[in-house]
Enzyme design. Structure first.
Site, PDB file in Angstrom:
ATOM      1  CE  LYS A  40      -0.379  -0.044   5.054  1.00 43.99           C
ATOM      2  NZ  LYS A  40      -1.279  -0.025   6.213  1.00 43.99           N
ATOM      3  NE  ARG A 134      -6.359   1.237  11.940  1.00 46.87           N
ATOM      4  CZ  ARG A 134      -5.230   1.016  11.268  1.00 46.87           C
ATOM      5  NH1 ARG A 134      -4.418   2.030  10.993  1.00 46.87           N
ATOM      6  NH2 ARG A 134      -4.905  -0.197  10.865  1.00 46.87           N
ATOM      7  CE1 TYR A 263      10.113  32.370  -0.842  1.00 47.30           C
ATOM      8  CE2 TYR A 263      10.586  30.021  -0.697  1.00 47.30           C
ATOM      9  CZ  TYR A 263      10.155  31.118  -1.421  1.00 47.30           C
ATOM     10  OH  TYR A 263       9.769  30.965  -2.729  1.00 47.30           O
ATOM     11  CG  MET A 310       7.023  23.584  -3.950  1.00 48.92           C
ATOM     12  SD  MET A 310       5.801  24.405  -4.990  1.00 48.92           S
ATOM     13  CE  MET A 310       4.782  25.199  -3.748  1.00 48.92           C
TER      14      MET A 310
END
Length: 368
Positions: A40, A134, A263, A310
Site C-alpha cells: 500500500k 479503527r 525564505y 518547495m
C-alpha cells in the site's frame, strides 16, 4: 504526478535487500504460513509495481493494499491470478468491480453486505476490532450474523478473518495478548473456519511467530525498516534497508559574513562558508521540518540551512565542492550512513512516514 527524470534527484531501491528481508522472514515461518507483501501507499514510497514483482520473485504468496485502486493497478500491471486483499474500506458501489477482478475486500459492518449487486463471487475478509479502534466488528454476535449472511448468499465467500495489533511493536505485551484473546474468542465463535486467518503485521511476525495462523502481512520490515526503535535490538535477524535518496548540487557559492539564505532569511552566515543548492524540496516529500537535519557529502555531514523550499534546499558544505557533486539524503556514503530512522527521530515521527512522504515526482531506479 509528473516524474522528474530530467533533474538530478533520484531514489534507488535495492531489490536484493527486499528479497533478503523476505527470505529471512520466510525462513522462520512454518511452511504452511503464507507471506503477503504489503504494498500500500506506493509500497511505502518504494514503488508498488516493481516491489510487487520483486516480492513475488522472492516467494510472496499475495499482496495487501489499502484501497481498491491499488489492487486494480496490480491487476493492470499483470498480477492477474495473485491473491490481493484490500485492507481499507471500499464503497458498496465498487464491490462488483472488485468481484469481477477477483480482489478480496475487507468487511467490517453488517449493513455493508445488504443489497449488493454482484456479477461474480465476492471474496470477503471479516475485520475484527480487537483493540485498534479503527475498523472492525467487536462482538461474536456480529461475526456469526455476517457468517450466516455469506453462507446464505452464493455470491459471497467468507474467505478470511483478521485483526490488527495496536502494540505489537512494543516490548510490553499485555495489550497485545488482550487483543489476541479477543480475536480468538470471535474466531472460535464461527461455525466454519475461513480459509485465511491472519493477524500478524511485521512487528508481530518478527516477535510473535507463534501467531502466524495462515498468513502474515509483511510490510515495513520487507523494506528493511524496523517497526519501532523500541524493538530494534530484539529483532531475530538484521533488516536490510532498500531505499536510498540522492541528489546533486546544482549551484555552489561562498557566503560572506552577514549573507542570508532562503525564505525569511532565517539563516545568516557568521563567517565565510560554502553552501550548495539542491534540486529537492517539500513538494517532493522533503518537508520543511528537515531544516537543521544533515545530509552526507563525500561521507561528511552537511546541515540543511534556512527554510526548505518547495523545490529547492540549501546545505552548508564542509569545504568547497564542484557543482554536480553527489549528495546523500538517505543512504550510505563513504562509510557513513543517514537512515530513515535518523530522519524520523529528528522529525519526531516514524520511519514509515519518512519514506511514504517521498512522492512520485522523484524517479525510482531499481538496482540488483
Amino acid at each position: 504526478m509528473v516524474t522528474g527524470w530530467h533533474r538530478p534527484t533520484w531514489i534507488e531501491i535495492d531489490r536484493a535487500a527486499i528479497r533478503e528481508n523476505i527470505k529471512n522472514e520466510q525462513n522462520k515461518l512454518p511452511e504452511s504460513v503464507d507471506l503477503w507483501a504489503v504494498v500500500k501507499a506506493n509500497a511505502y514510497g518504494h514503488g508498488i509495481i516493481e516491489v510487487a514483482r520483486t516480492a513475488k520473485e522472492a516467494g510472496a504468496k499475495g499482496f495487501c493494499v489499502a484501497i481498491l485502486d491499488e489492487a486494480l493497478a496490480l491487476r493492470e500491471a499483470g498480477f492477474q491470478d495473485d491473491f490481493i486483499l484490500v485492507l481499507g474500506a471500499t464503497r458498496k458501489e465498487d464491490a462488483n468491480l472488485a468481484a469481477k477482478n477477483h480482489i478480496s475486500l475487507t468487511v467490517f459492518r453488517e449493513d455493508w453486505l445488504e443489497n449488493l449487486t454482484l456479477e461474480a463471487t465476492l471474496r470477503i475478509h471479516l475485520k475484527v476490532d480487537s483493540g485498534m479502534g479503527r475498523l472492525g466488528i467487536r462482538t461474536t454476535e456480529e461475526a456469526r450474523r455476517i457468517e450466516a449472511t455469506s453462507t446464505n448468499d452464493h455470491q459471497l465467500q467468507l474467505e478470511g478473518i483478521y485483526t490488527h495489533f495496536a502494540t505489537a511493536d512494543q516490548l510490553e505485551t499485555s495489550y497485545f495478548e488482550q487483543q489476541l484473546a479477543k480475536f480468538q474468542t470471535i474466531l472460535t465463535s464461527l461455525k466454519k473456519r475461513p480459509t485465511y486467518v491472519h493477524t500478524a503485521n511485521s512487528a508481530a511476525s518478527l516477535l510473535q511467530p507463534q501467531i502466524g495462523f495462515d498468513a502474515i502481512r509483511f510490510g515495513i520490515s520487507m523494506y528493511g525498516l524496523t517497526p519501532s526503535t523500541e524493538i530494534k535490538t530484539s529483532l531475530p535477524f538484521e533488516l536490510k534497508p532498500a531505499l536510498a535518496l540522492y541528489t546533486e548540487m546544482v549551484h555552489v557559492k561562498e557566503l560572506a559574513p552577514g549573507d542570508s539564505v532562503s525564505y525569511g532569511a532565517t539563516y545568516t552566515a557568521t563567517e565565510r562558508e560554502w553552501v550548495a543548492t539542491l534540486p529537492i524540496g517539500y513538494a517532493d516529500g522533503l518537508i520543511r521540518h528537515y531544516s537543521g537535519f544533515h545530509v552526507l557529502v563525500d561521507g561528511e555531514p552537511a546541515p540543511i540551512i534556512g527554510r526548505v523550499c518547495m523545490d529547492q534546499t540549501i546545505i552548508k558544505l564542509p569545504r568547497e565542492f564542484q557543482t554536480g557533486s553527489k549528495v546523500t539524503i538517505i543512504g550510505k556514503d563513504h562509510g557513513n550512513t543517514v537512515t530513515a530512522d535518523d530522519a524520523a527521530q529528528y522529525l519526531d515521527t516514524i520511519n514509515y512516514e519518512v519514506t511514504c512522504l517521498l512522492n512520485e515526482r522523484i524517479p525510482r531506479k531499481y538496482i540488483h
